[in-house]
Design an enzyme around this catalytic site. Structure first.
Site, PDB file in Angstrom:
ATOM      1  N   ASN A   1      38.864  18.329  53.490  1.00 39.73           N
ATOM      2  CA  ASN A   1      40.167  18.212  54.139  1.00 39.73           C
ATOM      3  C   ASN A   1      40.617  19.514  54.810  1.00 39.73           C
ATOM      4  OD1 ASN A   1      40.682  19.628  51.862  1.00 39.73           O
ATOM      5  ND2 ASN A   1      42.087  18.147  50.945  1.00 39.73           N
TER       6      ASN A   1
ATOM      7  N   GLU B   1      47.397  32.494  42.934  1.00 40.67           N
ATOM      8  CA  GLU B   1      46.285  32.339  43.877  1.00 40.67           C
ATOM      9  C   GLU B   1      46.135  33.568  44.776  1.00 40.67           C
ATOM     10  OE1 GLU B   1      46.551  27.433  44.080  1.00 40.67           O
ATOM     11  OE2 GLU B   1      46.955  28.610  45.879  1.00 40.67           O
TER      12      GLU B   1
ATOM     13  N   TYR C   1      39.935  26.530  41.003  1.00 39.34           N
ATOM     14  CA  TYR C   1      40.346  25.141  40.809  1.00 39.34           C
ATOM     15  C   TYR C   1      40.390  24.756  39.326  1.00 39.34           C
ATOM     16  CZ  TYR C   1      40.350  23.942  45.802  1.00 39.34           C
ATOM     17  OH  TYR C   1      40.648  23.842  47.138  1.00 39.34           O
TER      18      TYR C   1
ATOM     19  N   LYS D   1      38.657  25.937  54.601  1.00 35.98           N
ATOM     20  CA  LYS D   1      37.546  25.522  53.739  1.00 35.98           C
ATOM     21  C   LYS D   1      36.214  25.534  54.503  1.00 35.98           C
ATOM     22  CE  LYS D   1      40.470  22.845  50.580  1.00 35.98           C
ATOM     23  NZ  LYS D   1      40.635  21.556  49.838  1.00 35.98           N
TER      24      LYS D   1
ATOM     25  N   HIS E   1      43.362  24.583  52.389  1.00 39.23           N
ATOM     26  CA  HIS E   1      44.084  24.630  51.111  1.00 39.23           C
ATOM     27  C   HIS E   1      45.437  25.288  51.322  1.00 39.23           C
ATOM     28  CE1 HIS E   1      45.056  25.492  46.886  1.00 39.23           C
ATOM     29  NE2 HIS E   1      45.455  26.676  47.332  1.00 39.23           N
TER      30      HIS E   1
HETATM   31  P1  ADP Z   1      45.796  19.641  47.631  1.00 40.67           P
HETATM   32  O1  ADP Z   1      44.662  20.466  48.191  1.00 40.67           O
HETATM   33  O2  ADP Z   1      46.413  18.742  48.668  1.00 40.67           O
HETATM   34  O3  ADP Z   1      46.806  20.471  46.882  1.00 40.67           O
HETATM   35  P2  ADP Z   1      44.788  18.793  45.021  1.00 40.67           P
HETATM   36  O4  ADP Z   1      45.313  20.081  44.499  1.00 40.67           O
HETATM   37  O5  ADP Z   1      45.205  17.543  44.330  1.00 40.67           O
HETATM   38  O6  ADP Z   1      45.142  18.616  46.588  1.00 40.67           O
HETATM   39  O7  ADP Z   1      43.196  18.816  45.010  1.00 40.67           O
HETATM   40  C1  ADP Z   1      42.488  19.989  45.321  1.00 40.67           C
HETATM   41  C2  ADP Z   1      41.343  19.607  46.249  1.00 40.67           C
HETATM   42  O8  ADP Z   1      40.430  18.767  45.549  1.00 40.67           O
HETATM   43  C3  ADP Z   1      41.750  18.798  47.472  1.00 40.67           C
HETATM   44  O9  ADP Z   1      42.239  19.592  48.540  1.00 40.67           O
HETATM   45  C4  ADP Z   1      40.451  18.105  47.832  1.00 40.67           C
HETATM   46  O10 ADP Z   1      39.548  18.986  48.510  1.00 40.67           O
HETATM   47  C5  ADP Z   1      39.881  17.802  46.431  1.00 40.67           C
HETATM   48  N1  ADP Z   1      40.280  16.469  45.954  1.00 40.67           N
HETATM   49  C6  ADP Z   1      41.505  16.081  45.518  1.00 40.67           C
HETATM   50  N2  ADP Z   1      41.519  14.799  45.115  1.00 40.67           N
HETATM   51  C7  ADP Z   1      40.249  14.349  45.310  1.00 40.67           C
HETATM   52  C8  ADP Z   1      39.604  13.094  45.088  1.00 40.67           C
HETATM   53  N3  ADP Z   1      40.265  12.040  44.588  1.00 40.67           N
HETATM   54  N4  ADP Z   1      38.290  12.992  45.401  1.00 40.67           N
HETATM   55  C9  ADP Z   1      37.592  14.042  45.897  1.00 40.67           C
HETATM   56  N5  ADP Z   1      38.149  15.261  46.122  1.00 40.67           N
HETATM   57  C10 ADP Z   1      39.453  15.418  45.842  1.00 40.67           C
HETATM   58 MG    MG Z   2      46.568  21.573  45.165  1.00 40.86          MG
END
Ligand code: ADP
Ligand code: MG
Length: 139
Positions: free
Chosen positions: A114, A128, A51, A11, A117
């Site tokens: 974070n 994807e 997304y 990211k 992805h």
């Molecule tokens: P992952 O990336 O672990 O699969 P998700 O698919 O639930 O997680 O979410 C996609 C992305 O959205 C996350 O990697 C993170 O960057 C962002 N995200 C998820 N939940 C939150 C939240 N509660 N607040 C802010 N950003 C979030």
């Molecule tokens: Mg996800």
């Protein structure tokens, strides 16, 4: 277990901090193999499309803003059980809760920024991968 492909994204926080090479090193030292890679800056529409499953979530707008804030590295990783293997290497969504040894602990900041992805299932991995590598022929 069987050979799988998964989509990984380094990211914008990872690239901006100069950590892309470090994360690639972690992958190269793992059982996963990088079989495709692109370096690009996502457009807002690309981020929204990628997304789309989260479009009703309160964090969607911020997430798209973050994902378009700078260049990313998009990769296809291949290996036995690649989807779960890569998600284990990443750690949980919230970097603040990620255990030692995970990429999100080492390179991420919080639940949004974070670092990486990873696809979450075979169907989403296929979607994807097609989103960023249309027509790619992976063996
Ligand atoms: P992952 O990336 O672990 O699969 P998700 O698919 O639930 O997680 O979410 C996609 C992305 O959205 C996350 O990697 C993170 O960057 C962002 N995200 C998820 N939940 C939150 C939240 N509660 N607040 C802010 N950003 C979030
Ligand atoms: Mg996800």
């Amino acid at each position: 277990m069987s050979k799988q492909n998964t989509l990984a994204i380094l990211k914008p926080d990872t690239v901006a901090a100069g950590n892309a090479g470090k994360v690639i090193s972690v992958i190269e030292d793992s059982p996963l193999e990088i079989v495709a890679m692109r370096f690009l800056k996502l457009s807002l529409n690309q981020a929204k499309g990628f997304y789309a499953v989260h479009k009703k979530r309160p964090f969607f707008k911020d997430l798209c803003r973050f994902m378009t804030s700078g260049p990313v590295v998009v990769m296809v990783l291949q290996g036995e059980d690649a989807i779960a293997t890569w998600r284990d290497m990443m750690g949980p969504t919230n970097s603040k809760e990620a255990p030692k040894g995970t990429i999100r602990r080492a390179f991420g900041t919080d639940i949004e920024r974070n670092a990486v992805h990873g696809s979450d299932a075979p169907e989403t991995a296929a979607e994807e991968i097609g989103y960023f590598f249309p027509g790619i022929d992976l063996v």
